[in-house]
Design an enzyme around this catalytic site. Structure first.
Site, mmCIF file in Angstrom:
data_model
loop_
_atom_site.group_PDB
_atom_site.id
_atom_site.type_symbol
_atom_site.label_atom_id
_atom_site.label_comp_id
_atom_site.label_asym_id
_atom_site.label_seq_id
_atom_site.Cartn_x
_atom_site.Cartn_y
_atom_site.Cartn_z
ATOM 1 N N PRO A 45 0.749 -0.973 -0.164
ATOM 2 C CA PRO A 45 0.320 0.044 -0.230
ATOM 3 C C PRO A 45 0.703 1.702 0.131
ATOM 4 O O PRO A 45 0.676 2.134 -0.075
ATOM 5 C CB PRO A 45 -0.488 -0.224 1.108
ATOM 6 C CG PRO A 45 -1.395 -1.322 1.519
ATOM 7 C CD PRO A 45 0.461 -1.716 0.500
ATOM 8 N N GLY A 46 2.054 1.162 0.647
ATOM 9 C CA GLY A 46 2.938 2.831 0.740
ATOM 10 C C GLY A 46 4.131 2.858 -0.063
ATOM 11 O O GLY A 46 4.744 3.425 -0.303
ATOM 12 N N SER B 54 7.325 1.337 -6.249
ATOM 13 C CA SER B 54 8.809 1.603 -6.732
ATOM 14 C C SER B 54 10.008 1.220 -6.055
ATOM 15 O O SER B 54 10.351 1.469 -6.210
ATOM 16 C CB SER B 54 8.568 2.605 -8.462
ATOM 17 O OG SER B 54 7.598 2.642 -8.917
ATOM 18 N N ASP C 113 12.907 -8.312 -15.311
ATOM 19 C CA ASP C 113 13.637 -8.178 -16.519
ATOM 20 C C ASP C 113 12.556 -9.459 -17.474
ATOM 21 O O ASP C 113 12.345 -9.184 -18.696
ATOM 22 C CB ASP C 113 15.177 -8.808 -16.654
ATOM 23 C CG ASP C 113 15.931 -7.679 -16.793
ATOM 24 O OD1 ASP C 113 15.258 -7.504 -16.044
ATOM 25 O OD2 ASP C 113 16.866 -7.970 -16.359
ATOM 26 N N GLY D 35 9.791 -10.278 -16.354
ATOM 27 C CA GLY D 35 8.653 -9.840 -16.296
ATOM 28 C C GLY D 35 8.118 -8.718 -17.277
ATOM 29 O O GLY D 35 7.058 -8.437 -17.883
ATOM 30 N N GLU E 188 4.769 -3.630 -14.118
ATOM 31 C CA GLU E 188 6.387 -4.157 -14.255
ATOM 32 C C GLU E 188 7.009 -3.084 -14.247
ATOM 33 O O GLU E 188 8.100 -3.454 -15.088
ATOM 34 C CB GLU E 188 6.405 -4.675 -15.042
ATOM 35 C CG GLU E 188 5.235 -6.450 -15.163
ATOM 36 C CD GLU E 188 5.490 -7.669 -13.946
ATOM 37 O OE1 GLU E 188 6.570 -7.168 -13.146
ATOM 38 O OE2 GLU E 188 4.498 -8.236 -13.887
ATOM 39 N N GLY E 189 6.719 -1.860 -13.999
ATOM 40 C CA GLY E 189 7.471 -0.438 -14.066
ATOM 41 C C GLY E 189 6.914 -0.008 -14.483
ATOM 42 O O GLY E 189 6.529 0.029 -15.869
#
Length: 392
Positions: free
Chosen positions: A129-130, A133, A246, A248, A369-370
């Site tokens: 939740p917090g 990234s 990578d 993913g 995935e980023g």
């Protein structure tokens, strides 16, 4: 070390079979998937029998042993159908399998690879939740069990793909209260989803991708044996997670390219069927421009996919190129589906037509995935680091 993968001739036969399965079985079932927000049990069983849950897992552990290039080509083909179909097995053959390969003990591989290859669904628990990234903000804790050599996990994971149906999770947790260099305060744990203290929230309602479920995972004094620690060492979990990302990101890029191709094919068909001013709108040059621009961008993404996966199979570090492929393919897919809605015109805004669904389904590619923004920073950071090293 290069990865040979499946025999090329056998793989090509498998891919031909998969393409027919996608078009003759999966696409016709999309309406049911969307209406009931789930993949029919019969199709899940078919996918297990086809070996889709173990594509990248070594043959000796019950998988198909595909290399990265073959794996991406399968995802690209699957991407032509609704995203839920890829989503249900992607963690098995992507991040979970990759983390086991990179960091698992032989005992962990022997226990879990055959199970996920057979179709036990896996999930990957990093986001909270917090923190997403920002790994330094991770709050889930793993503390030594005072009664033995095991661990006690507490915390909450958010937006976890496949959590409602998963049998096992790879959970990132703090094994040190301080933020240590290179994220060595984070370790990875293999957590059976039926372990006491593990629960999942109600599946979240989403913008798109019907049939693919995400939910919170709650960990309340979850007692795990010592062998649940991935690799048997603390402080390496984040590195294993990042190495598996990578994989993913390549999967998401391949999926985005596949969906973009499906959307473009749909637009071409519609442009030839729809008439305005007495002729098909496919004859209008500005319609042709949108189709041509989409074709060029999809082709570029497919070329990037072939390049980055070939490099991965040669043993190169592809962190930067996998990020670049994911960013380009996901952003490209967003542009293509937007053009496809425009080609459809007013019909593109109606749920009756596929264009509206493609538009919603594609939006998440630029986030999970980023995010595009985080990956751009990562790409630049590595470029600048390499430049400084070359100046020495």
């Amino acid at each position: 070390m290069a990865e040979s993968g499946m025999d090329p001739e056998i793989f090509d036969q498998f891919l031909d079979q998969l393409q027919r399965y996608v078009r003759e079985r999966l696409i016709p079932a999309e309406k049911e998937v969307i209406e009931h927000d789930r993949i029919p049990a019969a199709i899940l069983d078919e996918m297990r029998n086809m070996g889709l849950f173990g594509l990248s897992i070594p043959v000796e552990y019950g998988g198909a042993g595909l290399n990265m290039q073959q794996y991406a080509r399968v995802i690209h083909v699957m991407g032509y159908a609704a995203p839920a179909y890829r989503s249900i097995f992607s963690i098995n053959i992507g991040m979970f399998s990759s983390a086991l390969k990179n960091g698992g003990t032989e005992a962990q591989k022997a226990e879990w690879w055959p199970r996920v290859a057979a179709g036990e669904i896996a999930c990957f628990g990093l986001t909270e939740p917090g923190s997403g990234s920002d790994s330094a903000g991770l709050q889930t804790t793993a503390k030594p069990d005072p009664s033995g050599n095991g661990w006690i996990l507490n915390g909450t994971k958010r937006y976890i793909t496949n959590a409602p149906s998963a049998k096992v999770a790879l959970i990132m947790a703090r094994t040190n209260k301080d933020n240590l260099p290179k994220n060595t305060h984070v370790s990875a744990f293999i957590v059976p989803m039926d372990a006491p203290g593990v629960s999942t929230g109600t599946p979240d309602k989403k913008m798109g991708q019907s049939g693919a479920h995400i939910a919170d995972i709650m960990l309340d004094d979850v007692h795990l044996p010592g062998e649940a620690l991935l690799g048997g060492e603390t402080g390496k979990g984040f590195r294993f997670a990042m190495m598996s990302l990578d994989n993913g990101r390549i999967s998401v890029g391949a999926m985005a390219a596949g969906l973009a191709r499906r959307a473009l094919d749909s637009a071409i068909r519609y442009a030839n069927e729809r008439k305005a001013f007495g002729e098909p709108i496919a004859n209008f040059q500005l319609i042709q421009q949108m189709l041509a621009e989409s074709e060029m961008e999809i082709y570029a993404a497919e070329c990037m996919m072939d390049d980055v996966t070939a490099r991965a199979d040669r043993g190169e570090n592809v962190l930067r190129k996998a990020a670049a492929f994911k960013v380009f393919a996901s952003e490209m897919c967003g542009r293509v589906v937007d053009r496809v809605v425009q080609v459809y015109g007013g019909a593109g805004y109606l749920a009756e037509y596929d264009a509206e669904r493609f538009y919603r389904d594609a939006r998440i590619f630029r986030i999970y995935e980023g995010t595009t923004q985080i990956l751009l920073l990562q790409i630049a950071k590595h470029m600048l680091r390499e430049w400084k090293e070359e100046q020495r």
